[in-house]
Design an enzyme around this catalytic site. Structure first.
Site, PDB file in Angstrom:
ATOM      1  N   ASP A  47     -28.997 -68.478 -66.178  1.00 55.26           N
ATOM      2  CA  ASP A  47     -28.342 -68.913 -67.411  1.00 55.26           C
ATOM      3  C   ASP A  47     -27.503 -68.278 -67.598  1.00 55.26           C
ATOM      4  O   ASP A  47     -26.772 -68.624 -68.670  1.00 55.26           O
ATOM      5  CB  ASP A  47     -29.411 -69.496 -68.350  1.00 55.26           C
ATOM      6  CG  ASP A  47     -30.260 -68.330 -68.836  1.00 55.26           C
ATOM      7  OD1 ASP A  47     -30.109 -67.000 -68.203  1.00 55.26           O
ATOM      8  OD2 ASP A  47     -30.925 -68.500 -69.648  1.00 55.26           O
ATOM      9  N   SER A  48     -27.083 -67.151 -67.081  1.00 56.16           N
ATOM     10  CA  SER A  48     -25.860 -66.440 -67.373  1.00 56.16           C
ATOM     11  C   SER A  48     -24.505 -67.276 -66.975  1.00 56.16           C
ATOM     12  O   SER A  48     -23.395 -66.711 -67.528  1.00 56.16           O
ATOM     13  CB  SER A  48     -25.644 -65.254 -66.578  1.00 56.16           C
ATOM     14  OG  SER A  48     -26.172 -65.359 -65.237  1.00 56.16           O
ATOM     15  N   ASP A  86     -33.156 -70.340 -63.208  1.00 59.64           N
ATOM     16  CA  ASP A  86     -33.700 -69.922 -65.070  1.00 59.64           C
ATOM     17  C   ASP A  86     -34.132 -71.394 -65.331  1.00 59.64           C
ATOM     18  O   ASP A  86     -33.457 -72.527 -65.479  1.00 59.64           O
ATOM     19  CB  ASP A  86     -32.718 -69.511 -65.465  1.00 59.64           C
ATOM     20  CG  ASP A  86     -32.844 -67.843 -65.427  1.00 59.64           C
ATOM     21  OD1 ASP A  86     -33.777 -67.321 -65.311  1.00 59.64           O
ATOM     22  OD2 ASP A  86     -31.523 -67.324 -65.491  1.00 59.64           O
ATOM     23  N   LYS A 114     -37.782 -68.939 -63.085  1.00 60.42           N
ATOM     24  CA  LYS A 114     -37.720 -67.833 -63.881  1.00 60.42           C
ATOM     25  C   LYS A 114     -37.704 -68.138 -65.340  1.00 60.42           C
ATOM     26  O   LYS A 114     -37.056 -69.367 -65.709  1.00 60.42           O
ATOM     27  CB  LYS A 114     -36.731 -66.881 -63.495  1.00 60.42           C
ATOM     28  CG  LYS A 114     -36.585 -65.606 -64.407  1.00 60.42           C
ATOM     29  CD  LYS A 114     -35.759 -64.736 -63.772  1.00 60.42           C
ATOM     30  CE  LYS A 114     -34.099 -64.624 -64.472  1.00 60.42           C
ATOM     31  NZ  LYS A 114     -33.904 -64.636 -65.695  1.00 60.42           N
ATOM     32  N   GLU A 116     -38.368 -66.334 -69.542  1.00 53.55           N
ATOM     33  CA  GLU A 116     -38.285 -65.073 -70.168  1.00 53.55           C
ATOM     34  C   GLU A 116     -39.371 -64.870 -71.064  1.00 53.55           C
ATOM     35  O   GLU A 116     -39.716 -65.793 -71.972  1.00 53.55           O
ATOM     36  CB  GLU A 116     -36.691 -64.860 -71.144  1.00 53.55           C
ATOM     37  CG  GLU A 116     -35.764 -64.954 -70.335  1.00 53.55           C
ATOM     38  CD  GLU A 116     -34.404 -64.704 -71.075  1.00 53.55           C
ATOM     39  OE1 GLU A 116     -34.527 -64.585 -72.197  1.00 53.55           O
ATOM     40  OE2 GLU A 116     -33.427 -64.805 -70.410  1.00 53.55           O
ATOM     41  N   GLU A 183     -35.002 -56.091 -67.396  1.00 53.96           N
ATOM     42  CA  GLU A 183     -33.800 -56.174 -68.048  1.00 53.96           C
ATOM     43  C   GLU A 183     -33.504 -55.129 -69.103  1.00 53.96           C
ATOM     44  O   GLU A 183     -34.310 -55.110 -70.338  1.00 53.96           O
ATOM     45  CB  GLU A 183     -33.082 -57.470 -68.333  1.00 53.96           C
ATOM     46  CG  GLU A 183     -31.971 -57.684 -69.036  1.00 53.96           C
ATOM     47  CD  GLU A 183     -31.168 -58.970 -69.069  1.00 53.96           C
ATOM     48  OE1 GLU A 183     -31.771 -59.852 -68.349  1.00 53.96           O
ATOM     49  OE2 GLU A 183     -29.823 -58.706 -69.505  1.00 53.96           O
TER      50      GLU A 183
END
Ligand code: KIV
Length: 255
Positions: A47-48, A86, A114, A116, A183
């Site tokens: 999602d960057s 993501d 993925k 978070e 991270e």
């Protein structure tokens, strides 16, 4: 003959064999092909893309529609690499929502998802893994929480934070995560965590003691020259030859 498809089992076996896992982000068809041609085993439609592709200030603006659009493009490259994606901001607030959105990413061509968080998203993780969806955890600095946290702060600086990270990592493994991104974690803590869990850890800004490393491809290639994280040493400055080539071509056109 092309090399064998990368699977979750193969990535897990890398840890046991002590084989490091280089991983990069990808957002479109040509870059997926290029990264796959040189053998990157794990590609993440991160999602960057909110920042390096869509021009948002952070990842909290990324939608499921954005992710699906980019996952479909990357999947058309049919990479040998495992293609992960993501779950974006607020797309996994309940187990049912996580399951529906993870299934949509898989239908678009992702092979793993993925999300978070650790113990705070355990019901969601269990729901995904029980449904047979390969899941990658993400601990440490969580970019989707940047607004609440007021910035990108290194994690694992106190005993309390370290203990929380270890408990989160163990909980994710117990819930069936097959890898965990770490991270911006203090390197010694990331190394300790890596030794503690049976699944591969993939570090970003967390030192060399992880089982693999992931970077945003644009940071590695100098393709987003307006901001480079401090922990990245770009291998290229691709922005400069692009500007030069276009400047030269414009001069030719203008005569
Ligand atoms: O979105 C992303 O690019 C990520 C990283 C771990 C690189 O989550």
């Amino acid at each position: 003959m092309s090399a064998a498809k990368v699977t979750v089992e193969l990535l897990r076996a890398c840890k046991a064999a002590g084989t490091r896992i280089p991983s990069l982000t990808t957002y479109d068809y040509p870059m997926t092909r290029l990264l796959d041609e040189v053998g990157v085993p794990l590609l993440l439609v991160g999602d960057s893309l909110g920042m390096v592709i869509l021009g948002h200030p952070d990842t909290t603006h990324v939608t499921m529609a954005d992710m699906l659009h980019h996952v479909r493009a990357c999947a058309r490259a049919k990479p040998r690499a495992l293609l992960a994606a993501d779950l974006p901001y607020r797309s996994y607030e309940t187990p049912d929502q996580a399951l529906a959105n993870a299934r949509a990413l898989l239908e678009a061509g992702a092979e793993a998802v993925k999300a978070e968080g650790g113990r705070s998203i355990l019901p969601q993780v269990r729901t995904l893994t029980h449904a047979g969806i390969p899941f990658i955890g993400h601990l440490g600095m969580l970019p989707q929480h940047v607004l609440e946290e007021g910035g990108y702060r290194k994690k694992g600086r106190s005993e309390r934070e370290t203990a929380a990270l270890l408990a989160d990592a163990e909980a994710l493994v117990e819930a069936g995560a097959f890898a965990i991104v770490l991270e911006l974690i203090v390197p010694e803590v990331a190394a300790q965590l890596t030794r503690r869990v049976v699944v591969p850890t993939i570090g970003i800004g967390s030192g060399p003691g992880c089982d693999g490393q992931i970077l945003v491809t644009h940071d590695l290639l100098g393709a987003f020259p307006w901001f480079t994280p401090r922990f990245v040493q770009p291998k290229l400055d691709v922005a400069t030859p692009i500007r030069q080539a276009v400047t030269d071509w414009m001069a030719e056109v203008r005569g």
